[in-house]
Design an enzyme around this catalytic site. Structure first.
Site, PDB file in Angstrom:
ATOM      1  CB  CYS A  14      -2.122   6.157   2.959  1.00  0.00           C
ATOM      2  SG  CYS A  14      -3.209   5.163   3.985  1.00  0.00           S
ATOM      3  CD  GLU A  52      -2.032   1.993   1.951  1.00  0.00           C
ATOM      4  OE1 GLU A  52      -1.408   2.960   1.459  1.00  0.00           O
ATOM      5  OE2 GLU A  52      -2.546   1.985   3.080  1.00  0.00           O
TER       6      GLU A  52
END
Lengths: 507, 507
Positions: A266, A229
Site C-alpha cells: 500500500c 486502510e
C-alpha cells in the site's frame, strides 16, 4: 439487542467473543501483556512451518516472509510494552476546585475503556503483518478487546495454521475462551460486521471493498467505527539538485521500493514527479538489471495488474523506461518484473483518468514536470488523500536556505494536508512500528484519517474515554487513583488552575 | 472537487471558508489564542443586549442566560490556553535508532494538523454554550479550522446578533476573512454538509435529526467524521443507605436538576432507580414547593413534552409523585412545572416501550426496584448508550467495604460500558469544562463515542495526525523541532528503546 441472523457457527463465535469481553477487559496490564508476549513467542517458534505454507499460498519470498514473521512477533511484544507503559490510556486527573473560574468544580478523572468485540478483515499482501496475528489483532488484543479475524481468501491454510498457534498460546497463559476467533468467507465477515455485539471493524484492502464495508458499518442501527486502510499512490517529488547529487542512488532506491514484494504494498511509490529532461529516467533504466521477476499474490491480482499495465503503456505520451512485464505459468500464476514508464505532465493531465489510479503491482510512473511547475498544487489536482508523500532533496536544500526553500516548504505543507506521513530522502515502503508512526491519511487512503494502523497509537482505535466524577477511591479504576498503582503517566490539573494550563505529568 | 450544487450565497460562504483555511491554520499559537480571547471578551461585553434577545426567543431565565454567557466566554478563553499549552498536539519524537529491534529505524515525529472547514449545527437549548460561539465553535477555531455555523431556528435573531459580535471581534484582531460564518435553514445546512470542501461536522440535537445528518456525512463520496450529541436519559441509582442518610438532600438535588432550564438539558436525570418502598418519593413530594413554572423553549417542544407527559401518566402502574403540568399562554408558549412519577420495576418493564424514551422537559421517573435486583444488568436491558450514569451512596458505602461493595463495583463497571461519565453523589446537569471532562457516550447518546463535546479534549475532533520522517529541521513544524520553540510537551523515544517504554516528556 442479541437478535441475530448469523448461522449457528457464527452465532457461537460472536456470542463467545461477547461473553469473553468483560473477563478479558478485567485482566491486569501484566496479564494482558503476557497474552501478547505468548502470542509473539508462539508465532516465532512456528516460523518455519508457517513460512512454508505462506510461500506456497502467496508467492512471496522466504526472506520477505521470515522478516515479516519477525516483525509481526516483535509487534506483539511492542504492544505488550504499550500495555505496561499505560500512557495510551491518557489518564487525566482534574482535582476538585472550589475556586474554579466558573464556580466550584468537581473532581473529574478520565481514562479509556475497551470497546468490546472487534472484527478485523485481513489483507492479502501481508499474510502475517496484516493478517491473523498482525498489527490490527495485536492492537485490538492490547486494547483489551476480543477479536474475530476474517481470514483473507488468499491464504486460508496459513490463516488456519496461525490461528491454531494462537489458540494454543492463549490456552497456555489461561486467556479467557473466546478472546480470539477466526472465520472464513466474505458473507460471514459482513454478517458479523452487522451484529450489534460487534463494536468496531478494521480492514486492509481495496477502495471498493473498503467503501462497501465502511458503508455497512455506518448504516447499522447502531453505527460503529470502521478503520479501513484502502488505496494509495504515494507520490514522490525529486528536485533537480537531488538528481544532480545522487541520481544513481535514487534510481536504485526507487527500483527496490517498487519491485519489493512485487510492488504489492500500500506504500509503493506510484508516481515520481521529476524535472523534465533530468538524468533520473536514464539512471533508472541503468538500474533495471538489479531486480528479478517475482510471483504476484494470486492469478486474479496478476490479471488485473497485467491489464492495468497494458492500459498505462497504451496511453498516448507514455514511454517505457523499463518495460518489465508479466509472465503467466501453467498454474495461472503471474510472474512480474517491474515496469517503469515516463510521461510529460501535459500528457499525464491529458490521460489522467487512465493514469492516476493505483496500479497494484511493480509499476511506477515518472511524471516529467516543466520548470516553474507549482509542485504544491499538483497533488490536489489529481488526488484527495494518500498514505504518504516523499520529497528527495539535496544536502544543500536540506538546510532550508536555497533559492527554492519557500517552494519546498509550500510542498511540505501541501503534502501534510493530503497524506498521513511526509518523508524526506527515503522510501515510503517499510513502515517502522514506533510511537510516532502515522500510517493513515485522508480518504481514500483510509476511512478514518484520525487513526493509524501501524505504530503503537493503533491501540487507540479500540478504546473509548470514560470520565469519573467525584468517585470514591474504592470505586475508581486503578489508572485514576492518586496512589497510581499502575505507575502510568497521569496528567494532573491541580486546583487553582484552569484549562490545560499547567497540567503536570506524574508517574 | 469544487463542483457544487450550492446557492450562490452558500457557495460564497463555503469558498470563503476554504480560502481562509490555509492562512488560519498557519497562525502562530499566540495569534490563534488572541482570536479566541477577543471572541470571549466581545461576547461578554455584549451580554446585556444578547441576553435580552435570548430571553425573548428561548424563554430561559435571565440568571441562567447570564451564567451561560459567562460560561461561553470563559470557554473561549480556556481554549486559548489549550492552544498555548500545545499538549493537544500530542507531539511525539522517535529519534532514529540504528539498533532498533526490527533493523535501523528512521527519525519519525508526529503532530496534528487542522482538518479544514467544519460545519457546526447549533442546539436549541443552549443559545450561547452550544450555539454560535459555543463549545463546538470554540474547539473548531482553537483547532485551526474555519467554521460555518448553522443557526438554530429557535433563536435566529440572537444568532445573527452573536455572529455580528463575532465578526467585529475577528476584524479587530485581523483574523483571516472567512474563518467564521453563519447560515440559516436546514436545507442550507445539509447542502453545506455535503460539500467536498467541508471536512467534518458537529451537531447537538435530537436522535432523529442526528441520525439523518450522520448518515449524510457517511454517505458522501468522501465520507467525513460527524460528531453528533444526540439523546440521553442519564440514569441514576440511589442506594437504601444513601436514602437513609440524606433523603431530603437527594430529593431536593434531584428536583433542582430536573427542573433547571425546564428540564431541557441533555444531561437531565431521566430515570431514578430506587429501592422499592423507600422514603425517597415522599421526600421528593415534600420538596415540590421549591420550584416554579418555567417557559419551554418553543411551542413545538411544549406540545411534544405535554404529549409525552400524558403518555407516561397514562401508562398502567405509573403514579404521580409530583403531578406538575404544562400551561399554555395566549402566544402558544408552554409553561411547565416539573412532573415526577414513580413506577415499579415490573410495571416499567411491562410498559417500557412507552416509558424508556427520553422526555425532553421537566419530568423524571422513579423506578422502584425490589430487593435483590441485579442493578448492573438493568441498563443493558433498556438502553444502549447514555451521556452519564449516576450513583448515590452513603458515606459508609463510599469506603468500598460494605456488604454491597461488590454489587456497587459491578454497577460502576456496567455503567462505564454504557456511558461517557460516571458520577457519584451529584447530578449530571452542569458539565464542567476541564481537561478530563468526557461529554459523550455510546450511540445514541452520540454518533462518535471516542470524542467529547465538552472539555478541552473537544479540540481533538477537528485534528488529524501527520508524521514526518527524516525531515530536515528547516522543514519540520515548530511543534516537532528539537529546540521546541513552542515549549509544548514532546513525548520523546530515544534510540535504544522500543515501543512506548521509557518515553520521556519534555517541555
Amino acid at each position: 439487542m442479541t437478535e441475530s441472523t448469523l448461522t449457528p457457527e457464527l452465532e457461537a463465535v460472536v456470542a463467545g467473543a461477547a461473553a469473553a469481553a468483560p473477563a478479558y477487559a478485567a485482566l491486569t496490564p501484566a496479564e494482558r501483556a503476557r497474552v501478547l508476549v505468548a502470542l509473539g513467542d508462539a508465532l516465532e517458534a512456528a516460523k518455519p512451518r508457517l513460512v512454508e505454507i505462506a510461500m506456497r499460498e502467496t508467492g512471496l519470498t522466504e526472506a520477505r516472509l521470515n522478516g515479516e514473521v519477525t516483525r509481526t512477533a516483535v509487534q506483539l511484544r511492542l504492544f505488550s510494552e504499550t500495555v505496561m507503559d499505560g500512557s495510551y490510556l491518557d489518564a487525566r486527573i482534574d482535582y476538585a476546585d472550589p475556586e474554579f473560574v466558573l464556580g466550584p468544580r468537581p473532581d473529574i478523572r478520565r481514562t479509556h475503556v475497551p470497546l468490546g468485540p472487534i472484527i478485523n478483515f485481513s489483507a492479502s499482501n501481508f499474510p502475517f503483518a496484516f493478517s491473523v496475528l498482525g498489527g490490527d489483532t495485536a492492537s485490538i488484543l492490547a486494547a483489551g478487546c476480543p477479536v474475530i479475524v476474517k481470514a483473507h481468501s488468499g491464504h486460508p491454510e496459513l490463516s488456519d495454521a496461525t490461528a491454531e498457534v494462537a489458540r494454543e498460546a492463549l490456552r497456555s497463559v489461561g486467556a479467557p475462551e473466546g478472546v480470539f476467533n477466526l472465520i472464513h468467507g466474505r458473507e460471514a465477515g459482513v454478517a458479523v460486521l452487522k451484529d450489534p455485539r460487534i463494536k468496531a471493524g478494521s480492514f486492509t484492502g481495496s477502495i471498493g471493498i473498503g467503501r462497501l464495508l465502511t458503508d455497512i458499518a455506518a448504516a447499522r442501527p447502531t453505527p460503529i467505527p470502521f478503520y479501513g486502510e484502502l488505496g494509495s499512490v504515494n507520490p514522490v517529488f525529486v528536485t533537480a539538485a537531488a538528481i544532480a547529487e545522487r541520481a544513481d542512488e535514487i534510481a536504485s532506491g526507487l527500483l527496490t521500493s517498487v519491485a519489493g514484494s512485487a510492488g504489492q504494498l500500500c506504500t509503493k511509490p506510484g508516481f515520481i514527479f521529476v524535472p523534465a529532461g533530468s538524468a533520473l529516467p536514464a539512471a533508472v533504466a541503468a538500474a533495471a538489471g538489479e531486480v528479478v521477476e517475482h510471483r504476484l499474490l494470486d492469478p486474479r491480482i496478476a490479471q488485473s495488474f497485467n491489464e492495468r499495465r497494458d492500459t498505462i503503456l497504451a496511453t498516448p505520451g507514455v514511454t517505457a523506461v523499463i518495460p518489465g512485464g508479466v509472465r503467466f505459468d501453467d498454474a495461472g500464476h503471474g510472474w512480474a518484473s517491474p515496469t517503469v514508464v515516463s510521461v510529460s505532465l501535459e500528457d499525464f493531465r491529458a490521460g489522467h483518468q487512465g493514469l492516476v489510479e493505483e496500479a497494484f503491482g511493480p509499476l511506477t510512473i515518472l511524471v516529467e514536470t516543466p520548470e516553474g511547475t507549482d509542485l504544491a498544487a499538483l497533488m490536489p489536482e489529481f488526488y484527495e488523500g494518500n498514505l504518504s508523500g516523499t520529497i528527495h532533496i539535496s544536502a544543500d536544500e536540506a538546510t532550508g536556505t536555497t533559492a527554492n526553500a519557500t517552494e519546498l516548504r509550500a510542498l511540505v505543507t501541501a503534502l501534510a494536508k493530503q497524506v498521513g506521513r511526509v518523508l524526506f530522502n527515503g522510501w515510503s515502503t517499510g513502515v517502522a512500528v514506533t510511537p510516532a508512526q502515522q500510517h493513515g491519511g485522508p480518504w481514500p487512503a483510509t476511512s478514518n484519517d484520525a487513526s493509524t494502523s501501524v505504530g503503537t497509537s493503533a491501540i487507540k482505535r479500540f478504546l473509548r474515554p470514560v470520565a469519573f466524577q467525584n468517585t470514591p477511591a474504592a470505586f475508581l479504576p486503578e489508572a485514576l487513583r492518586d496512589e497510581n498503582p499502575l505507575g502510568l503517566p497521569q496528567a494532573i490539573s491541580p486546583a487553582g488552575q484552569s484549562g490545560d494550563w499547567g497540567s503536570q505529568y506524574r508517574g
